[in-house]
Write a protein that holds these residues in place. Structure first.
Motif, mmCIF file in Angstrom:
data_model
loop_
_atom_site.group_PDB
_atom_site.id
_atom_site.type_symbol
_atom_site.label_atom_id
_atom_site.label_comp_id
_atom_site.label_asym_id
_atom_site.label_seq_id
_atom_site.Cartn_x
_atom_site.Cartn_y
_atom_site.Cartn_z
ATOM 1 N N THR A 245 5.410 0.574 -7.410
ATOM 2 C CA THR A 245 4.109 0.069 -6.954
ATOM 3 C C THR A 245 3.930 -1.385 -7.375
ATOM 4 O OG1 THR A 245 3.134 2.277 -7.112
ATOM 5 C CG2 THR A 245 1.611 0.406 -7.045
ATOM 6 N N ARG A 248 5.563 -4.179 -5.353
ATOM 7 C CA ARG A 248 4.949 -4.583 -4.070
ATOM 8 C C ARG A 248 3.949 -5.719 -4.254
ATOM 9 N NH1 ARG A 248 4.632 1.210 -3.189
ATOM 10 N NH2 ARG A 248 2.368 1.189 -3.517
ATOM 11 N N TYR A 249 3.665 -6.082 -5.501
ATOM 12 C CA TYR A 249 2.653 -7.114 -5.747
ATOM 13 C C TYR A 249 3.249 -8.348 -6.437
ATOM 14 C CZ TYR A 249 -0.620 -3.615 -4.256
ATOM 15 O OH TYR A 249 -1.293 -2.687 -3.495
ATOM 16 N N LYS A 308 -2.053 -9.914 -1.106
ATOM 17 C CA LYS A 308 -1.796 -9.111 -2.302
ATOM 18 C C LYS A 308 -2.844 -9.398 -3.376
ATOM 19 C CE LYS A 308 3.199 -9.003 -1.489
ATOM 20 N NZ LYS A 308 4.527 -9.474 -1.956
#
Length: 371
Positions: A245, A248-249, A308
């Motif tokens: 997770t 993804r940032y 983001k």
């Protein structure tokens, strides 16, 4: 009295009425002790995993907030603070029709060579160099270029746009026309100092980007922290679900740079006290040995990274499954209940878009970890 008589007599006694139930309840008490012990193990495991997730997430996202604040700082506050020291007052020519008072800060600022903090963006005695220092609680320092000099730059997606036939002008021609700014002295040292400022901010940006990219790769800091706080998994497998997770940032910055071959300075050849009225003339940077190199100006987030950041402002939920320790009852609790820990982490600044990097940089990103 026979053996049976003794037995029944013992049973009928008060002491036996207490002892016998106690003997019968002993296994139940032992079972309760085991249950409490095993429940405590489960609770301790849960707390340990939750701490590992919180600590790892905070450590990993600290790299993100540090990077954002560092870039925001070199985008405005750092060069502005150094340029603010260049307060040497320029001497007007006798033929000058301009009654203002200008400094070296002004001749660069009016040309659009760097952004200034607000609230005043004028020049002269009440100019931008004399703006008060922003208060600690301020949420908008108001960094802007003079007038509309860099209107195409002061956007989230800046565009290349150079003045004077595709040249980037560093000093204002109108001030150089009316004030002494000699190419043989003051101007040369000022150009050197200006270039040094932005070369160093470029070095800081590159260094911060290198560190951030290295730490963010495969959420390295998060995985290491999770492993050290639990030791309940293999190092290569710890925190995999939450790390995916976080991956993804990862943010992407783009440096905005000006080619040395496009630099132009306006200076005057007149000396102080002269009655000559010749105007300023341009000096173009034509050193072919470094003409292809570029001078850093600022860095900005690409569109995907800005998206983001908006999600990070709302909060990103991390979830991590974990394996429970073995118990005395040989029950596979992990398989049956599939335990996991979770948290929500935010990275935000005092702006609705959560973009405090560019334009109008503000190095005030903070982190919050919640349930």
């Amino acid at each position: 009295m026979g053996a049976y008589g003794v037995f029944f007599q013992t049973i009928r006694s008060r002491r036996a009425q207490i002892l016998l139930p106690a003997v019968m309840l002993a296994p139940i008490f032992m079972l309760l002790i085991y249950l409490l012990f095993e429940t405590t193990k489960l609770s301790m495991s849960k707390v340990q995993e939750q701490f590992a997730l919180d600590n790892g997430a905070y450590s990993q996202m600290s790299a993100t907030s540090t990077y954002l604040n560092a870039v925001a700082y070199v985008n405005g506050p750092a060069p502005y603070r150094v340029m603010q020291t260049m307060t040497y007052q320029l001497t007007p020519k006798q033929t000058s029709e301009d009654d203002g008072e200008y400094t070296i800060f002004d001749i660069f600022y009016k040309a659009g060579a760097f952004p200034s903090v607000g609230p005043t963006y004028s020049l002269g005695p009440n100019g931008a160099v004399r703006n008060p220092r922003p208060s600690a609680e301020s949420t908008d320092w108001g960094f802007r270029y003079y007038g509309d000099k860099r209107s195409s730059w002061a956007k989230e997606d800046p565009k290349d746009s150079y003045d004077e036939d595709e040249l980037y002008v560093l000093t204002d021609k109108s001030i150089a026309d009316n004030y002494f700014f000699s190419s043989t002295g003051m101007a040369t040292s000022s150009f050197t100092e200006y270039a040094t400022i932005f070369i160093r901010t470029g070095i800081v940006y590159n260094s911060q980007t290198y560190v951030y990219d290295d730490i963010s790769k495969d959420s390295r800091m998060f995985r290491q922290s999770y492993y050290l706080n639990t030791r309940s998994c293999r190092k290569s497998e710890c925190g995999t679900q939450a790390a995916q997770t976080l991956d993804r940032y990862v943010l992407k910055m783009n440096p905005f740079e000006v080619p040395y071959g496009k630099l132009r300075f306006y200076v005057t050849g007149d000396f102080a006290g002269s009655t000559m009225s010749s105007g300023a003339y341009a000096i173009d940077f034509k050193d072919t040995s470094i003409a292809d190199q570029k001078l850093f100006q600022f860095a900005y987030l690409d569109s995907a990274s800005r998206s983001k950041l908006r999600q990070l402002a709302r909060g990103v939920t991390l979830k991590q499954k974990y394996k429970l320790p073995a118990n005395r009852f040989n029950i596979d609790v992990t398989q049956r209940y599939q335990p996991y820990v979770r948290n929500t982490i935010t990275v935000s600044c005092p702006r609705s878009s959560n973009n405090c990097v560019w334009p109008n940089p503000l190095p005030k990103y903070s982190i919050k970890v919640g349930p």
